[in-house]
Each structure stands twice: as C-alpha cells, then as structure tokens.
Motif scaffolding. Structure first.
Motif, PDB file in Angstrom:
ATOM      1  N   HIS A  25       0.841  -1.202   0.000  1.00 17.28           N
ATOM      2  CA  HIS A  25       0.000   0.000   0.000  1.00 17.28           C
ATOM      3  C   HIS A  25       0.871   1.246   0.000  1.00 17.28           C
ATOM      4  O   HIS A  25       0.597   2.222  -0.731  1.00 17.28           O
ATOM      5  N   GLN A  26       1.943   1.242   0.790  1.00 16.11           N
ATOM      6  CA  GLN A  26       2.819   2.407   0.867  1.00 16.11           C
ATOM      7  C   GLN A  26       3.554   2.657  -0.450  1.00 16.11           C
ATOM      8  O   GLN A  26       3.693   3.808  -0.883  1.00 16.11           O
ATOM      9  N   ILE A  27       4.030   1.601  -1.107  1.00 20.21           N
ATOM     10  CA  ILE A  27       4.755   1.778  -2.366  1.00 20.21           C
ATOM     11  C   ILE A  27       3.799   2.283  -3.451  1.00 20.21           C
ATOM     12  O   ILE A  27       4.142   3.184  -4.241  1.00 20.21           O
ATOM     13  N   ALA A  28       2.596   1.702  -3.501  1.00 18.23           N
ATOM     14  CA  ALA A  28       1.631   2.166  -4.492  1.00 18.23           C
ATOM     15  C   ALA A  28       1.240   3.619  -4.237  1.00 18.23           C
ATOM     16  O   ALA A  28       1.054   4.407  -5.180  1.00 18.23           O
ATOM     17  N   LYS A  29       1.155   4.022  -2.974  1.00 15.19           N
ATOM     18  CA  LYS A  29       0.824   5.406  -2.645  1.00 15.19           C
ATOM     19  C   LYS A  29       1.958   6.347  -3.042  1.00 15.19           C
ATOM     20  O   LYS A  29       1.715   7.478  -3.509  1.00 15.19           O
ATOM     21  N   ALA A  30       3.214   5.902  -2.875  1.00 16.15           N
ATOM     22  CA  ALA A  30       4.349   6.717  -3.292  1.00 16.15           C
ATOM     23  C   ALA A  30       4.349   6.907  -4.807  1.00 16.15           C
ATOM     24  O   ALA A  30       4.605   8.012  -5.318  1.00 16.15           O
ATOM     25  N   LEU A  31       4.043   5.843  -5.566  1.00 21.76           N
ATOM     26  CA  LEU A  31       3.979   5.958  -7.029  1.00 21.76           C
ATOM     27  C   LEU A  31       2.843   6.881  -7.449  1.00 21.76           C
ATOM     28  O   LEU A  31       2.981   7.650  -8.405  1.00 21.76           O
ATOM     29  N   SER A  32       1.706   6.810  -6.732  1.00 19.49           N
ATOM     30  CA  SER A  32       0.607   7.700  -7.048  1.00 19.49           C
ATOM     31  C   SER A  32       1.003   9.158  -6.844  1.00 19.49           C
ATOM     32  O   SER A  32       0.643  10.037  -7.641  1.00 19.49           O
ATOM     33  N   PHE A  33       1.758   9.424  -5.785  1.00 21.51           N
ATOM     34  CA  PHE A  33       2.233  10.789  -5.538  1.00 21.51           C
ATOM     35  C   PHE A  33       3.159  11.252  -6.660  1.00 21.51           C
ATOM     36  O   PHE A  33       3.034  12.386  -7.154  1.00 21.51           O
ATOM     37  N   LEU A  34       4.063  10.391  -7.103  1.00 24.29           N
ATOM     38  CA  LEU A  34       5.026  10.790  -8.128  1.00 24.29           C
ATOM     39  C   LEU A  34       4.342  11.063  -9.467  1.00 24.29           C
ATOM     40  O   LEU A  34       4.549  12.106 -10.091  1.00 24.29           O
ATOM     41  N   VAL A  35       3.483  10.120  -9.881  1.00 27.03           N
ATOM     42  CA  VAL A  35       2.936  10.231 -11.226  1.00 27.03           C
ATOM     43  C   VAL A  35       1.775  11.220 -11.295  1.00 27.03           C
ATOM     44  O   VAL A  35       1.623  11.950 -12.295  1.00 27.03           O
ATOM     45  N   ASN A  36       0.946  11.262 -10.263  1.00 23.98           N
ATOM     46  CA  ASN A  36      -0.241  12.109 -10.319  1.00 23.98           C
ATOM     47  C   ASN A  36       0.008  13.521  -9.801  1.00 23.98           C
ATOM     48  O   ASN A  36      -0.606  14.473 -10.303  1.00 23.98           O
ATOM     49  N   ASP A  37       0.860  13.678  -8.821  1.00 27.17           N
ATOM     50  CA  ASP A  37       1.106  14.987  -8.227  1.00 27.17           C
ATOM     51  C   ASP A  37       2.349  15.675  -8.776  1.00 27.17           C
ATOM     52  O   ASP A  37       2.402  16.902  -8.827  1.00 27.17           O
ATOM     53  N   CYS A  38       3.347  14.875  -9.143  1.00 30.33           N
ATOM     54  CA  CYS A  38       4.626  15.453  -9.579  1.00 30.33           C
ATOM     55  C   CYS A  38       4.923  15.210 -11.050  1.00 30.33           C
ATOM     56  O   CYS A  38       5.930  15.737 -11.564  1.00 30.33           O
ATOM     57  N   SER A  39       4.105  14.384 -11.727  1.00 30.78           N
ATOM     58  CA  SER A  39       4.345  14.039 -13.139  1.00 30.78           C
ATOM     59  C   SER A  39       5.752  13.500 -13.332  1.00 30.78           C
ATOM     60  O   SER A  39       6.490  13.903 -14.254  1.00 30.78           O
ATOM     61  N   LEU A  40       6.129  12.572 -12.457  1.00 31.04           N
ATOM     62  CA  LEU A  40       7.449  11.941 -12.535  1.00 31.04           C
ATOM     63  C   LEU A  40       7.280  10.436 -12.701  1.00 31.04           C
ATOM     64  O   LEU A  40       6.367   9.824 -12.130  1.00 31.04           O
ATOM     65  N   ILE A  41       8.161   9.858 -13.509  1.00 33.71           N
ATOM     66  CA  ILE A  41       8.194   8.409 -13.703  1.00 33.71           C
ATOM     67  C   ILE A  41       9.380   7.874 -12.916  1.00 33.71           C
ATOM     68  O   ILE A  41      10.521   8.308 -13.106  1.00 33.71           O
ATOM     69  N   HIS A  42       9.110   6.931 -12.024  1.00 37.18           N
ATOM     70  CA  HIS A  42      10.195   6.414 -11.175  1.00 37.18           C
ATOM     71  C   HIS A  42      11.192   5.613 -11.995  1.00 37.18           C
ATOM     72  O   HIS A  42      12.413   5.751 -11.821  1.00 37.18           O
ATOM     73  N   ASN A  43      10.702   4.702 -12.829  1.00 40.52           N
ATOM     74  CA  ASN A  43      11.535   3.978 -13.791  1.00 40.52           C
ATOM     75  C   ASN A  43      12.496   2.990 -13.143  1.00 40.52           C
ATOM     76  O   ASN A  43      13.398   2.498 -13.800  1.00 40.52           O
ATOM     77  N   ASN A  44      12.302   2.690 -11.833  1.00 39.28           N
ATOM     78  CA  ASN A  44      13.240   1.758 -11.195  1.00 39.28           C
ATOM     79  C   ASN A  44      12.567   0.997 -10.053  1.00 39.28           C
ATOM     80  O   ASN A  44      13.201   0.609  -9.090  1.00 39.28           O
ATOM     81  N   VAL A  45      11.250   0.781 -10.162  1.00 38.12           N
ATOM     82  CA  VAL A  45      10.533   0.088  -9.089  1.00 38.12           C
ATOM     83  C   VAL A  45      10.954  -1.378  -9.065  1.00 38.12           C
ATOM     84  O   VAL A  45      10.979  -2.040 -10.097  1.00 38.12           O
ATOM     85  N   GLY A  46      11.268  -1.866  -7.894  1.00 36.33           N
ATOM     86  CA  GLY A  46      11.690  -3.251  -7.709  1.00 36.33           C
ATOM     87  C   GLY A  46      12.146  -3.451  -6.275  1.00 36.33           C
ATOM     88  O   GLY A  46      12.186  -2.521  -5.461  1.00 36.33           O
TER      89      GLY A  46
END
Length: 797
Positions: free
Chosen positions: A122-143
């Motif tokens: 839940h925490q990792i998915a929430k962090a990705l939601s913050f990056l992509v939806n709020d900051c328009s950033l692609i992490h590109n290294n989730v693992g």
C-alpha cells in the motif's frame, strides 16, 4: 601564504560504521550503517565513489542526490543530510534496511504476515501515485532493490537514479539509460520491442514494475520475465489486481490511485484492520476527539495481531503524543501497557515510566482507577525512590476518596506497592489508613479486603509494628458485622501464624478464635475450628519438646522481609468486591500444598475442603503464600487441617450468600451501611495508629518510646444501621446486640462471649464489691468491740 584546506569528510557530522556495506542495491550506490556524531542516533548512509571514466554514472548519481533532497513524502526515503565532493557523494537518510534483507530475516523468524505485506505494498503504491499524479514523474526503477524498510516496518521507496519527467519536454525528457542488466529485466515488454506504446499512459511502465515487485515479495527473486505468468504464492484476493498490472496491453494497467481503491474494496487484499489503523494514525492530528477516543478504545483488541516493531516504533509514539498533547486521558492506558510488553527494561524506564508517574498526579478518576487496576504490569519497573516520593503520595488519596471503587482498588494496589515502601510510608502512613478503613468504612467488602491485604503484607512490616498491629487488627475483623470480614480475620491469623510468640497464641489469639466457634455463620465457625486446631498443634509441639521454642519463634522478632513485589503471582486473589460487582473472580496463586505425614491422624475437614491444605505463610519474596519450611512442616505434620489459597477463595462464596440479601448493595444509599461496631466518630490528623489497632485487644504497657495519641476517638458511637440487614451482627463493648434479624436462641451463646473485656470487667467489679463488704464488716466489728463513746471524747475517723 599557505592555506590549509579542511577535509569535508572529516568535518561531516555523521560517521560510517566500520561494518561492511549492508546489502548494496544494484547500481552505483553502497549502503552503510552510520550514526550521528552528536547524539549517536542511527542513520543509513548511501556512498558513491567517483571513478575515472564513469562520467555518465556520476551524473546519474548526482541527479539522484538532487531528487532525494527535494522530494518529501511519508512513503519516500527521508533525506537527512548529504555531502558532495570531487571524490565521493554521501547521502544520509533515516535508518533503513533493504527490502530483500528484511524479507529474508522475517522468513527465518517465521515469515512476514499478510498484514505486513499488505501495508507495505500500500505504501509503495501510494508513493507511485504521488510521483505520477502529483509530480508528473516516472520512477523507472521500481523493484525490490529500490524499496527499503525502517525500524517500524514501514516501506519506503528509494532508488531515484533513473527518474525522469512524464511531460517529455526540457532536459531529461526521455528515460535515462540504465546500463545495469539486473534492472533491465523489470522493464515492460513494450520497451523491449520498441513498439512505442509506453507513452500512451504515463504510469504504465511503473505499474508493470509494481507487478514484478508483488511477485518477488511473495515468491522470491524474479528469475525471468516469463515467470510472471504464474502467480505462485500471491494471495487469491490480490491475484486479479496483479494480473491487471502485468497485462500485455499497457492501456489497461490501472493508475496507482485506482489500484489502491480496488485493493481497498470490501474483501480486498488491503481491506484489513492493520491498514485501517495505519491510515488513521497518519491522519490522527486532524481527527475529532470523539474519533480518537473510539480509536484508542478499539486499538487494544488488535495489538496482539500487529507486528512487534510496528507497535514499538509507530503505535507507542502516537500513544505518548496523544496523552501528552491530545488530552486522550485514560483510554490510552490499556494499549500503552500492551505495547510496553514489547519494550526492554531500559526502554520502559525511558518511555513509559515518566508517563505513568505523571498519570498518577492526575485528578481524573477514570485514569486513577485504571492505573490501579493495571499496576501489576508496570510495578516491576518502578524503583523504590520513585514509588515513595512520586507514586505513593498520590495513591494514598484514594483511601479517602468518596468513590468506593477507588478505595477498593487502592487497598488492592498496596499488595504490589508494599515491598517497595520505606519504613515511614509502610509502618506509619499505610497502617493509619488501614486502621481507619477497617474500623470506619461503610462498605463491608472494603473492610474485608483491607484485612486480607494486611494478612498478605504482614511479613513486610517491622517487628515492632507486627507485634502491635496484626493481632489487634485481626481481632477487630472477627467482630465485623460483615461475615466475610470475620472469615478474613481468621484467615489473617492463619496466614501470619509464624509471626506470633507462643504467649500471644495462647493468651491473645486462641481466646478470640474460640469466641467464633459459636458464630451464626457456618463458614466462620469452620475456619475458626481449623485455626484453633492449628494453633493448638503448634503449642502442643512446643510443650512436648521445649527445645523447639527458639526455632518456632525465630520469625517473631525478625526484620521485615525485603521481598520483590510486582509479579503477577503476588495476586493471590481478593475476597470480595461490593463495588463493581457482587463478588470478584479471584486470581488464583500457585498452590503450595505441602506433603503431609501419611502416618499422622487425619480429621475430616469441613465443607469438603482438603484435609491437608497447606497453611499459607507470609509473603517472603514475590509471593506471600510460599511453602512452609521443613521446620514448620515437621511441627504441624500431625495437624489435620491447614490453609491454602482455596481458603481465601472461600470468602467469595461467603460474600455471594451474604450480599445476595442486599438488593441495592452497590448503590451506597445508606452512608453507614455495614458499619463496624465501635467505629470512630472522628479521626484526627495527628496521633498513633497503634492505639487504634489495640482498641479491641487486651491492653499491654507500651514499649518505651512508643508514641500514643489519646485524641483518636475509636468508639462510643452507636452505628447508624437503619435498614441494614447485617446490623444485627454489630456487637461492640457496652452495647447489647440487636435481635431483629436473629432469634434469642441464636444469641444465647454469643452474649457471654461478645467481648472478653466485659467478662473481665464484671469479674473485677464483683471482687471489688466483695472486698468492700468485707472491709465494712470488719469496721463494724471493731466499732462494736470499743463500746459506746464516752462523754467529752472526740470521734476520729
């Protein structure tokens, strides 16, 4: 002029641990443990060594440094400090462990629970939601290599080396080249075949990588991309959502926010009490007071199923904050003490004890009574100076409280506090309150429990205090109108039998016990007969072998026992509680049955009690009812009846039968309900409690130096027993017992034995009258012998 440049690494306020790097993730960084020089608090330090010919990798490391410094989110690795030189980069973050190492350690300990994993994902998915939806950033290294776990078990997203903007314009418009084969296997298939479909949804690639992370969390390291087709050990409730993440069509992969919503639906993988608790704690500062109260009340039920690290490092700080600043009150006590079980002794002293000490000074009755009820959970961590100076002065106010429940719990708490009290608090202050409660309190159960408590802490009293207090206190209890109190008085004598001299047994105790053999209550008579047989056996053994006298009385003048209090075993059980319920369910102690001599004659015990139940001895360590020594066993081996914990427990059945006659027992309607005969009409703040205890016992000259206070008024007041069905049992010196509840036949045997002092006083009065008549007769004879007086003489009398 020479200039001496200072080494920035040496001046850095953090230092690396000499231990080797801790599971360095794939990429340019090495993870080290570290600490802050000023405070010693632990941190994690990511170190990058600049190498010649690796300019591209160096630029990637510097970009990650800047990203981590500017991004602030609860689910992203927290940046603390950094150092950038020509030779190296140091990034200091909160103390964390790589997810791979964490899962391996949990597997060795039995495996991580689904609750932990559901909240972590839940925490990792929430962090990705913050990056992509709020900051328009692609992490590109989730693992797995990009996820870290802090000491509370919280998952944090790191690995920001290859992050890029989702806008596709300006510098860094495209994804940077990784150049690390271990990381490229997590790329979605559309990037590998160059179809160009990755740009259709900005979150598509990261959601594919999230699916890879889910697979690794439940199944271990991903060997190849084709293994994703088999869900393996992924829970069934998560499989449908996982399949959406690793679907071949990137357009159907859900947005991170949508993925969380689907998993949080009723019956979903992330729909559980653990996730709900964490979400509430994240927003606790903006919750209404009523919501906080309800949350803390329900929290205790769930703590047993929550991970230990989570309770220690996340729940506990929130509880302390809620009490300190949120006015949460007594509701935090139960979860606070539950979490306290996970702490070491040092941590408990630092975090819990200061809060407990502060709570005792609170005027909130709910807070005070919960503290008293749960004292056994923290008493072992309290040192004697803290108890005597900061705890006891506040606790004693409960003896004077108008609420019977608080008085009752205050009496019970003394069993735990007594081993830690100093001479003054134990032998003077506490005994003064016990004397007042036993003689004056209008609640029979409280008077009864006061007697029980005194019997259990008798061994902690000083020798002089025991000599003056115990026999007088238990004698007073045997005259109480509340039947369980009279039973408690008998059992108190039995429990402290080795603290009395042979003379006291013969001259003080046995006369009192003999008077109870005609008590209206059978339970009182049964215990009295058992006690009489035991004391007679003791006296008989000394009579037959006088050499045993010194051995028998070795405890009479011994110093108080410095036992260790606060253990659960100390709670042998309480007789009655007429406040919260009619009778309390006893907390049994460990039985201490001693073997008996099979050749000894056995008498049938009354009421079906075992004939060889062990006589309870005073508490000498953590338990007041330890087994008797070989000496006592040899002395009393011929006695058929002894006392065990079941005898204290018999008071519960006695109380039920007595209290059943009072429909409104807990209402406290009459102020003088259950008044003890001869109770004081006033209580002065100065004086000596010794004289109060001895009101109903034969008077002896006080030892030299003993402080006596005549201002205590312990008698002379008729009990206001209006409407009290037990007032018929109230008998005090100089007063005739009432017969409205009992027939004359029942009282014929009691009138003559009501008070031994009355009989003695009557006998002395008769002797004085006979002596006066004899003297008058002699004077008359002498006068007759002298004849009539002669004229002129003077009468000289």
């Amino acid at each position: 002029m020479w200039f001496f440049a200072r080494d920035p690494v040496r001046d850095f306020p953090f230092e690396l641990s000499p231990e080797p790097p801790e599971g360095s993730p794939p990429g340019p960084w090495a993870l080290h443990r570290g600490r802050k020089k000023a405070t010693g608090s632990p941190v994690s330090i990511f170190v990058y060594e600049v190498k010649a010919g690796a300019d591209e990798q160096t630029q990637v490391a510097k970009a990650a440094f800047k990203r981590l410094k500017t991004l602030r989110h609860p689910n992203i690795l927290a940046y603390i400090d950094g150092l950038e030189t020509d030779k190296c980069l140091h990034v200091v973050t909160e103390a964390v462990t790589p997810l791979g190492s964490y899962l391996k350690a949990r597997a060795e300990a039995g495996g991580a629970t689904e609750l932990e994993l559901s909240w972590g994902l839940h925490q990792i998915a929430k962090a990705l939601s913050f990056l992509v939806n709020d900051c328009s950033l692609i992490h590109n290294n989730v693992g797995t290599a990009a996820v870290f776990v802090d000491r509370a078990g919280e998952w944090k997203l790191g690995g920001l080396d290859y992050m890029y903007s989702a806008q596709g314009n300006g510098n860094g418009g495209g994804p940077p080249r990784k150049g690390v084969p271990e990381l490229e296997q997590y790329d979605p298939p559309e990037l590998a075949d160059g179809s160009g479909r990755a740009g259709r949804e900005k979150w598509s690639a990261d959601m594919w990588r999230l699916g890879c992370l889910i697979w690794e969390v439940f199944n271990g390291p991903l060997p190849r991309a084709s293994a994703l087709r088999n869900p393996g050990k992924i829970p069934k409730s998560l499989v449908p959502h996982y399949c959406e993440l690793v679907g071949a069509n990137p357009k159907v992969r859900p947005n991170p926010a949508r993925f969380l919503q689907n998993c949080r639906a009723p019956g979903g993988f992330m729909s559980n009490r653990f996730v709900e608790t964490n979400l509430f704690l994240e927003e606790i500062q903006i919750k209404e007071p009523a919501e906080k109260q309800k949350f803390f009340q329900e929290l205790s039920k769930s703590l047993d199923s929550f991970p230990e690290d989570f309770c220690r490092h996340k729940v506990l700080p929130q509880l302390l904050t809620a009490f300190e600043f949120g006015n949460a009150g007594a509701v935090v006590l139960t979860p606070l003490f539950k979490v306290g079980k996970f702490l070491s002794a040092e941590e408990y002293q630092q975090k819990i004890i200061p809060v407990v000490v502060k709570m005792f000074s609170s005027t909130d009755r709910a807070m005070r009574i919960r503290l008293l009820q749960q004292m056994e959970q923290f008493i072992q961590y309290l040192d004697e100076p803290t108890v005597n100076t900061q705890i006891f002065p506040h606790v004693v106010h409960g003896f004077l409280d108008t609420n019977p429940a608080i008085r009752e719990q205050t009496v019970k708490s003394m069993l735990l506090l007594a081993p830690k009290l100093n001479e003054t608090n134990l032998n003077v202050e506490l005994m003064k309150h016990f004397a007042r409660l036993q003689a004056k309190d209008d609640q029979g159960p409280i008077r009864c429990n006061t007697t029980v408590c005194l019997g259990k802490i008798g061994s902690y009293l000083s020798a002089s205090t025991r000599h003056r207090v115990l026999s007088s206190a238990f004698s007073r209890a045997t005259k109480d109108p509340f039947a369980p109190s009279r039973v408690a008085g008998v059992l108190g004598f039995a429990a402290t039998h080795n603290l009395y001299s042979v003379n006291d047994c013969a001259q003080k105790i046995l006369p009192v016990l003999c008077g109870l053999t005609v008590d209206p209550e059978k339970s009182v008579r049964d215990q009295a007969f058992k006690a009489i047989r035991s004391f007679l056996s003791k006296l008989e053994s000394v009579s037959e072998d006088p050499t045993q006298l010194a051995e028998v009385e070795k405890d009479v003048h011994a110093a108080s026992t410095p036992g260790v209090g606060g253990t659960a075993a100390s709670w042998a059980g309480w007789a009655v509680t007429g406040v919260s319920s009619l009778t309390s369910k006893l907390i049994r102690a460990h039985p201490s049955a001693a073997p008996t001599d099979p050749a000894a004659p056995q008498r049938p015990s009354p009421e079906g009690l075992p004939a060889a139940a062990t006589t309870p001895t005073p508490m000498t360590s953590s338990h007041w009812e330890t087994q008797e020594g070989d000496k006592d066993t040899a002395e009393d081996s011929s006695a058929a009846d002894r006392w065990g914990d079941e005898d204290w427990g018999s008071l519960e059945q006695e109380a039920e039968s007595v209290l059943a006659q009072q429909d409104d027992w807990g209402s406290g309607g009459q102020a003088s309900r259950g008044q003890v005969a001869g109770s004081p009409s006033s209580w002065e703040a100065q004086g000596s409690w010794e004289q109060a205890w001895q009101e109903n016992s034969p008077q002896e000259p006080a030892p030299e130096g003993t402080r006596l206070a005549s201002e205590y008024n312990w008698g002379g007041q008729e009990p206001t027993d209006k409407g009290d069905p037990f007032a018929a049992l109230s008998v005090r010196p100089g007063a005739q017992p009432r017969r409205d509840s009992w027939g004359d036949a029942n009282w014929e045997g009691l009138d003559s034995d009501t008070d031994s002092r009355q009989a003695k006083a009557e006998l002395a009065r008769k002797k004085r009258e006979e002596r006066r008549r004899e003297m008058e007769a002699k004077r008359a004879e002498k006068k007759a012998a002298r004849g009539p007086m002669k004229l002129g003489t003077r009468k000289l009398d």
